[in-house]
Design a protein around this motif. Sequence first.
Motif, short mmCIF file in Angstrom:
data_model
loop_
_atom_site.label_atom_id
_atom_site.label_comp_id
_atom_site.label_asym_id
_atom_site.label_seq_id
_atom_site.Cartn_x
_atom_site.Cartn_y
_atom_site.Cartn_z
N ASP A 1 0.84 -1.20 0.00
CA ASP A 1 0.00 0.00 0.00
C ASP A 1 0.87 1.25 0.00
O ASP A 1 0.56 2.23 -0.70
N ASP B 1 -8.80 0.35 3.20
CA ASP B 1 -9.19 -1.02 3.56
C ASP B 1 -10.46 -1.46 2.85
O ASP B 1 -10.64 -2.66 2.59
N ALA C 1 -6.16 -4.99 -3.21
CA ALA C 1 -5.52 -6.17 -2.62
C ALA C 1 -5.79 -7.41 -3.46
O ALA C 1 -4.91 -8.27 -3.63
N VAL D 1 -3.75 -7.85 3.55
CA VAL D 1 -3.99 -6.54 4.17
C VAL D 1 -3.72 -6.60 5.66
O VAL D 1 -3.05 -5.73 6.23
N TRP E 1 0.38 -5.78 4.14
CA TRP E 1 0.62 -5.70 2.70
C TRP E 1 2.03 -6.17 2.33
O TRP E 1 2.70 -5.61 1.46
#
Length: 835
Positions: free
Chosen positions: A292, A561, A567, A611, A615
């Motif tokens: 991220d 998120d 992701a 996540v 990450w």
Amino acid sequence: MLRLPSLLASLFTAALLLAVFASSPLLAAEQTKASAKEIAFFEKKIRPVLVKHCYECHSEESEEDDLGGGLLLDTREGIRKGGDSGHAVVPGNVKKSLLLSALLYEDLEMPPEEPLPANVIADFRRWIRKGAADPRRATAPLRPMVDLEKARQFWSFQPIRRPQPPSVKDNAWPKTEIDRFVLARLEAKALHPLADAEPAVLVRRLYFDLIGLPPAPEQVEAFVGNPTPRAYQQLITQLLDSPQFGERWGRHWLDVVRYGESTGMERNFTYPHAWRYRDYVIQAFNDDKPFDRFIQEQVAGDLLPAKNDAQRAEQLIATGLLAMGPKSLNENNREKFAMDVVDEQIDVTTQAFMGVTASCARCHNHKFDPIPQSEYYALAGIFRSTDTLFGTAKVRGNRQAGQLLALDDGGLERVSVAGGKQNKAQIAKISRQLKSAQRRVAQFRRQVKKKPALKGKLAKLESQVRQLQKRLKKTQPPKKRRKKNQPNVAVAPAKKYEFLVMAVQDAEQPRDTALRIRGEANQRGDVIPRGFLSVLTRHPTPKISARESGRLQYAQWLTADDNPLTARVAVNRTWQHLFGRGMVSTVNNFGATGERPTHPELLDHLASQFVEEGWSLKSLIRRIVSSHVYQLGGGSNVHAEEVDPDNNLLWKMNQRRLEAEAIRDAILQTAGQLDLTPGKGSVVETIGDGDVGRNIRTDRFVVASRQRSVYLPIVRGALPEMLQVFDFPDPSIIFGQREVTTVPTQALFMLNNAFVLEQAAHFAQRISADEKLDADQRIGLAYRLALSRRPTSEELSAAKQYLQNASQKNKPISKPAWSRFCQALLASADFRYLD
């Protein structure tokens, strides 16, 4: 797969050709499909031109009386059927496609006002030649979804969940949670995985997958002698910690973000400083930078806080992602050029990070996904409020010269780019002409008092002086006034800076941009507030103030998120590199025209873990390669092949061909010639600014390097030969998965190329260095070095027979014979493929 006896038949050349053509049975099927790359090419290069220039007269929205020649071009069925004159497009056949003939103004003339630019016609020629991939339905184009909540029910737009691993019948088989998801699907079809790969096969697979290099014979033997779970985990750790890991996985990322060291297009100017982004990516993977954060730095690194000057410089270099795309420097319309740059930035950030084709909404609402045209321009406002500093000198042929960002003593300065030797020579020439003309003007002014008849000649000379002054002004680098609150603008290299970077910065006056009607840069509609894609937004988004571009907020939104795609896409890309195919096979397209996931619950399970665990790509890779399914062998199973011929359920490991870089690096490693020293800079930086193919010859980019292939110059339109031959992706296009072809040029390359011949000779010298080894031992060493295994008795016998036949009778085996034998190993399918 052909083994070595076939290579060592009496006719070496024929055997070598067979070896190069030997390939996986899956390849034929892969090559017949319209690839995601070709669909993306249509959406990017073909559909917008049809909408802009053709739909008015050749679509279902046209008045019946105005429908030109009965030709409909707004559907796949229509464009292939054609009109009164015949088929408009015949996939794969350029000569029979009347649309291309009309664009060339050969018989018909389309569009009637004026011909399209040569590069656009070239795009149509390429599209047709490649099979005219066209995702449009046979009926009228789809209307966009208007029910946002309904649109969010599509699988990839739903929130990522954390499914629990399912129960399975064979509880002894799973080693990880991944295995339970895979085995449950197999058991539902009454299938069971194949046996595990042999330890030698597994260790070779792991080395290539993690660092892109073959293991040394000692490393293979160490694992084969102790193939325990603990030893396997230690090997994973060793490879993940290796500096070669970043070189391998960084190159994967460079494919996705279309890394290149020149502008491409009709005026192909160099990017001498693009290599800094390459090195940033390699280091980011080696450092296991949280993914991220990796995304945020590339989108808005200049806006993130930094602890020190080094981190600040690193983050600025990261934003080179937004600056290094292809650019049409010959474009005369400055507004169109600016919007083309914006479109390219939207395309790379939405496809690379989220697997959506938002740029398809530039001219109209997205035809398949719930992305209205207004939201495309909401994103466009963010990048229109951003200054893109990509460099390139203001010289003849470059109508859109840019700047770079100079870093010096912790400060930033925007600099224009000097034109190098070409520009200096041009300035000197025009200056000489101007001085000569000015002297003649002075002479005629003195004479005209006595001879009034010379006034006409004097006027012509004065006009010539003015023209030369204009030319000189255009040729010289621009001198811009410093704007309030903006970095100073200088001309590089007027002073010695610490270094120059391609980067982006917020514009002095950020503002929303107007929707462009039908994508036309100068046809403005309503002004659209800056923002993000609604279908992916379920909670309040970061606010964009009037003083900001919105890039920082965009970076935060991409990595939030609750973003359902980022992701998932990252996990899927990782899976694809380890299994040869993603759970979503269209790795750049998670939208309606993309494929559905083969294991949706497993994809979400891994994405949620990804996540939750910060990450970390290295942790994700460790988890995947630790699974039982990754450690499976290949081979065949009649029942499984009937039920699941494409191995979507993963009952075996897919056979995979190595990429061009891995093949080249493995050849060097096997020959004992690979230099593992990280590359420093690029030959493009050494050559400097210029126009490739005009004032810079393409052969200047050919380098005799023994370093890893990731450090070779990637100049658009002038790629290294070996990379081209073995399917290196077009660096102007966002690639998620490379094509795999088997063509005669590959065989010819392995047969005749000087690099291959030279490395085969080094390889032969390497196995002959120890004079105590007999022929059998040298053959065995060659196999272990090249293929990470020992030869079978059949292979050993065939090799000895070939070597004896290739040497003089009753004489020791000759050096040329050993070299040809080594070349056969390097050219074999076993060398190029992973089992």
